[in-house]
Scaffold this motif. Structure first.
Motif, PDB file in Angstrom:
ATOM      1  N   MET A  74       0.700  -1.201   0.120  1.00  0.00           N
ATOM      2  CA  MET A  74       0.124   0.084   0.049  1.00  0.00           C
ATOM      3  C   MET A  74       1.027   1.367  -0.125  1.00  0.00           C
ATOM      4  SD  MET A  74      -2.625   1.118   2.884  1.00  0.00           S
ATOM      5  CE  MET A  74      -3.604  -0.122   2.790  1.00  0.00           C
ATOM      6  N   ILE A  75       1.888   1.228   0.703  1.00  0.00           N
ATOM      7  CA  ILE A  75       2.621   2.323   0.997  1.00  0.00           C
ATOM      8  C   ILE A  75       3.543   2.744  -0.388  1.00  0.00           C
ATOM      9  CG2 ILE A  75       4.763   3.549   2.000  1.00  0.00           C
ATOM     10  CD1 ILE A  75       2.417   3.630   3.899  1.00  0.00           C
ATOM     11  N   ARG A  76       3.886   1.507  -1.019  1.00  0.00           N
ATOM     12  CA  ARG A  76       4.661   1.830  -2.355  1.00  0.00           C
ATOM     13  C   ARG A  76       3.574   2.500  -3.418  1.00  0.00           C
ATOM     14  NH1 ARG A  76       5.479  -2.958  -4.415  1.00  0.00           N
ATOM     15  NH2 ARG A  76       5.510  -4.468  -2.666  1.00  0.00           N
ATOM     16  N   ALA A  77       2.313   2.020  -3.371  1.00  0.00           N
ATOM     17  CA  ALA A  77       1.483   2.560  -4.354  1.00  0.00           C
ATOM     18  C   ALA A  77       1.010   3.937  -3.856  1.00  0.00           C
ATOM     19  CB  ALA A  77       0.117   1.724  -4.350  1.00  0.00           C
ATOM     20  N   GLU A  78       1.100   4.093  -2.790  1.00  0.00           N
ATOM     21  CA  GLU A  78       0.591   5.686  -2.139  1.00  0.00           C
ATOM     22  C   GLU A  78       1.582   6.761  -2.641  1.00  0.00           C
ATOM     23  OE1 GLU A  78       0.126   5.462   1.873  1.00  0.00           O
ATOM     24  OE2 GLU A  78      -2.056   4.917   1.926  1.00  0.00           O
ATOM     25  N   ARG A  79       3.062   6.356  -2.854  1.00  0.00           N
ATOM     26  CA  ARG A  79       4.078   7.019  -3.188  1.00  0.00           C
ATOM     27  C   ARG A  79       3.740   7.663  -4.414  1.00  0.00           C
ATOM     28  NH1 ARG A  79       9.140   7.155  -1.122  1.00  0.00           N
ATOM     29  NH2 ARG A  79      10.111   7.059  -3.194  1.00  0.00           N
ATOM     30  N   HIS A  80       3.008   6.717  -5.170  1.00  0.00           N
ATOM     31  CA  HIS A  80       2.867   7.357  -6.743  1.00  0.00           C
ATOM     32  C   HIS A  80       1.645   8.630  -6.605  1.00  0.00           C
ATOM     33  CE1 HIS A  80       4.052   3.276  -8.342  1.00  0.00           C
ATOM     34  NE2 HIS A  80       5.176   3.962  -7.967  1.00  0.00           N
ATOM     35  N   TYR A  81       0.764   8.346  -5.601  1.00  0.00           N
ATOM     36  CA  TYR A  81      -0.219   9.324  -5.255  1.00  0.00           C
ATOM     37  C   TYR A  81       0.191  10.622  -4.616  1.00  0.00           C
ATOM     38  CZ  TYR A  81      -3.936   6.329  -6.957  1.00  0.00           C
ATOM     39  OH  TYR A  81      -4.639   5.370  -7.795  1.00  0.00           O
ATOM     40  N   ALA A 130      14.330  13.369  -1.130  1.00  0.00           N
ATOM     41  CA  ALA A 130      15.201  13.524  -2.017  1.00  0.00           C
ATOM     42  C   ALA A 130      14.963  12.411  -3.127  1.00  0.00           C
ATOM     43  CB  ALA A 130      16.614  13.851  -1.385  1.00  0.00           C
ATOM     44  N   ALA A 131      14.314  11.223  -2.860  1.00  0.00           N
ATOM     45  CA  ALA A 131      14.448  10.287  -3.814  1.00  0.00           C
ATOM     46  C   ALA A 131      13.858  10.793  -5.298  1.00  0.00           C
ATOM     47  CB  ALA A 131      13.760   9.115  -3.170  1.00  0.00           C
ATOM     48  N   PRO A 132      14.188  10.124  -6.511  1.00  0.00           N
ATOM     49  CA  PRO A 132      13.439  10.541  -7.649  1.00  0.00           C
ATOM     50  C   PRO A 132      12.149  10.184  -7.608  1.00  0.00           C
ATOM     51  CG  PRO A 132      15.387   8.644  -8.013  1.00  0.00           C
ATOM     52  CD  PRO A 132      15.145   8.812  -6.439  1.00  0.00           C
ATOM     53  N   PRO A 133      11.246  11.075  -8.126  1.00  0.00           N
ATOM     54  CA  PRO A 133      10.240  11.060  -8.299  1.00  0.00           C
ATOM     55  C   PRO A 133       9.325   9.886  -8.702  1.00  0.00           C
ATOM     56  CG  PRO A 133      10.761  13.078  -9.349  1.00  0.00           C
ATOM     57  CD  PRO A 133      11.863  12.245  -8.992  1.00  0.00           C
ATOM     58  N   PRO A 134       8.654   9.098  -7.924  1.00  0.00           N
ATOM     59  CA  PRO A 134       7.925   8.039  -8.460  1.00  0.00           C
ATOM     60  C   PRO A 134       7.138   8.172  -9.709  1.00  0.00           C
ATOM     61  CG  PRO A 134       6.696   8.728  -6.543  1.00  0.00           C
ATOM     62  CD  PRO A 134       7.919   9.335  -6.795  1.00  0.00           C
ATOM     63  N   SER A 135       6.809   7.112 -10.430  1.00  0.00           N
ATOM     64  CA  SER A 135       6.015   7.092 -11.842  1.00  0.00           C
ATOM     65  C   SER A 135       4.438   7.462 -11.536  1.00  0.00           C
ATOM     66  CB  SER A 135       6.012   5.786 -12.568  1.00  0.00           C
ATOM     67  OG  SER A 135       5.722   4.652 -11.694  1.00  0.00           O
ATOM     68  N   LYS A 136       3.903   7.827 -12.393  1.00  0.00           N
ATOM     69  CA  LYS A 136       2.350   8.261 -12.301  1.00  0.00           C
ATOM     70  C   LYS A 136       1.590   6.746 -11.562  1.00  0.00           C
ATOM     71  CE  LYS A 136       1.925  11.910 -15.338  1.00  0.00           C
ATOM     72  NZ  LYS A 136       1.460  12.493 -16.770  1.00  0.00           N
ATOM     73  N   PRO A 137       0.622   7.096 -10.827  1.00  0.00           N
ATOM     74  CA  PRO A 137      -0.199   5.771 -10.232  1.00  0.00           C
ATOM     75  C   PRO A 137      -0.965   5.327 -11.406  1.00  0.00           C
ATOM     76  CG  PRO A 137      -1.380   8.137  -9.843  1.00  0.00           C
ATOM     77  CD  PRO A 137       0.027   8.450 -10.374  1.00  0.00           C
ATOM     78  N   GLY A 189       3.033  12.103  -4.985  1.00  0.00           N
ATOM     79  CA  GLY A 189       4.095  12.932  -5.698  1.00  0.00           C
ATOM     80  C   GLY A 189       5.516  12.628  -5.367  1.00  0.00           C
ATOM     81  N   ALA A 190       6.345  13.444  -5.651  1.00  0.00           N
ATOM     82  CA  ALA A 190       7.866  12.983  -5.404  1.00  0.00           C
ATOM     83  C   ALA A 190       8.271  12.601  -3.897  1.00  0.00           C
ATOM     84  CB  ALA A 190       8.669  14.159  -5.912  1.00  0.00           C
ATOM     85  N   LEU A 247      -3.313   1.756 -12.657  1.00  0.00           N
ATOM     86  CA  LEU A 247      -4.680   0.978 -11.862  1.00  0.00           C
ATOM     87  C   LEU A 247      -4.095   0.213 -10.673  1.00  0.00           C
ATOM     88  CD1 LEU A 247      -7.834   0.812 -12.206  1.00  0.00           C
ATOM     89  CD2 LEU A 247      -7.443  -0.607 -13.802  1.00  0.00           C
ATOM     90  N   ASN A 248      -3.073  -0.811 -10.999  1.00  0.00           N
ATOM     91  CA  ASN A 248      -2.718  -1.610 -10.256  1.00  0.00           C
ATOM     92  C   ASN A 248      -2.331  -1.001  -8.779  1.00  0.00           C
ATOM     93  OD1 ASN A 248      -2.914  -4.159 -11.618  1.00  0.00           O
ATOM     94  ND2 ASN A 248      -0.721  -3.836 -12.494  1.00  0.00           N
ATOM     95  N   ASP A 249      -1.747   0.180  -8.853  1.00  0.00           N
ATOM     96  CA  ASP A 249      -1.532   1.064  -7.611  1.00  0.00           C
ATOM     97  C   ASP A 249      -2.826   1.265  -6.901  1.00  0.00           C
ATOM     98  OD1 ASP A 249       1.117   1.104  -8.049  1.00  0.00           O
ATOM     99  OD2 ASP A 249       0.893   2.971  -9.549  1.00  0.00           O
ATOM    100  N   ALA A 250      -3.864   1.453  -7.545  1.00  0.00           N
ATOM    101  CA  ALA A 250      -5.329   1.926  -6.941  1.00  0.00           C
ATOM    102  C   ALA A 250      -5.573   0.663  -6.195  1.00  0.00           C
ATOM    103  CB  ALA A 250      -6.077   2.556  -7.957  1.00  0.00           C
TER     104      ALA A 250
END
Length: 268
Positions: A177-184, A192-199, A186-187, A201-204
């Motif tokens: 859940m936390i890994r998916a939330e990182r996409h929602y 300072a870590a690289p911005p995650p990709s856009k969320p 933002g960075a 449907l699997n993230d949702a």
């Protein structure tokens, strides 16, 4: 008077006792140490004292966050930035911020009594599982401060979960859940870590903790359950410090975003 006002004023915080009270005493100084003397039996306070639980939560969150940051042998700039971000999201005053920083530093010490701290925190929570879950979520976020969780951090988190009575399958679900939330989020919420990709449907689906083949009714039920678990007012009533309401609000926003994405994909 707020929980912090009582801690800072020496009228409440010293009554926590145990390793958590000792941590606060070391951070806040001599006035608190004096208050601790002659207070044998103070730990016998009955359950339901929200201010006491708030004090325990605050103390444990930042000290254990320091331990997680040190798990791989060194504390990175990203991990320090994560701790600072949490403090910023809590809108701490100068005194509270300094206390949080000192607790973080105590957690990095080689002699930090991790197990004793976790055991007392579990007792103070009085089986408030949603509060313990929120604590674990914050620690997982700390582990991902630099964009990834290494093996040492993972083992530390698994140990923390075992000590708090959180089964491994629940930890894996929260990590996903936390890994998916990182996409929602933002960075990485200022990390300072690289911005995650856009969320995606699997993230949702991961945030809602349902499989893609779940029925619409199951998706709706999962959404309502998560919104209830992370409702800021409910968490504060259980002992979450008021200063962390903003973090809980952010989580409900991400859950709502995920639900809207799933609804849109399903045409419901």
């Amino acid at each position: 008077m707020s929980w912090w006002g009582k801690v800072a004023g020496g009228a409440f915080g010293f009554m926590l006792g145990g390793p958590l009270g000792a941590l606060l005493g070391a951070v806040l100084g001599h006035s608190l140490d004096k208050g601790m003397k002659g207070m044998e039996g103070a730990e016998e306070l009955g359950p339901g004292d929200r201010e006491r639980v708030q004090t325990a939560f605050f103390t444990t969150v930042f000290s254990v966050m320091g331990r997680i940051a040190k798990a791989d042998g060194q504390v990175s700039k990203d991990e320090i930035a994560l701790a600072e971000t949490v403090m910023r999201e809590m809108d701490l005053n100068v005194e509270m911020r300094n206390t949080a920083i000192n607790l973080f530093n105590q957690g990095k010490a080689d002699d930090f009594p991790l197990d004793e701290v976790l055991d007392q925190f579990r007792r103070e929570c009085h089986r408030r599982n949603t509060l313990i879950q929120m604590f674990i979520e914050i620690q997982i976020q700390a582990a991902y401060a630099d964009g990834r969780m290494d093996g040492a951090e993972e083992q530390s988190l698994l140990h923390i979960c075992r000590r708090l009575g959180v089964p491994e399958f629940a930890f894996r679900r929260l990590e996903k859940m936390i890994r998916a939330e990182r996409h929602y989020a933002g960075a990485g919420r200022g990390r300072a870590a690289p911005p995650p990709s856009k969320p995606t449907l699997n993230d949702a689906y991961a945030i809602l903790n349902v499989n893609a083949d779940a029925t619409d009714a199951e998706v709706k039920k999962a959404y309502r359950r998560l919104m209830s678990q992370h409702h800021p007012d409910k968490l504060v009533a259980k002992g979450l410090p008021e200063e962390m309401m903003k973090m809980a609000t952010q989580k409900t926003h991400e859950i709502r975003q995920a639900y809207e994405q799933v609804k849109s994909a399903r045409g419901i």
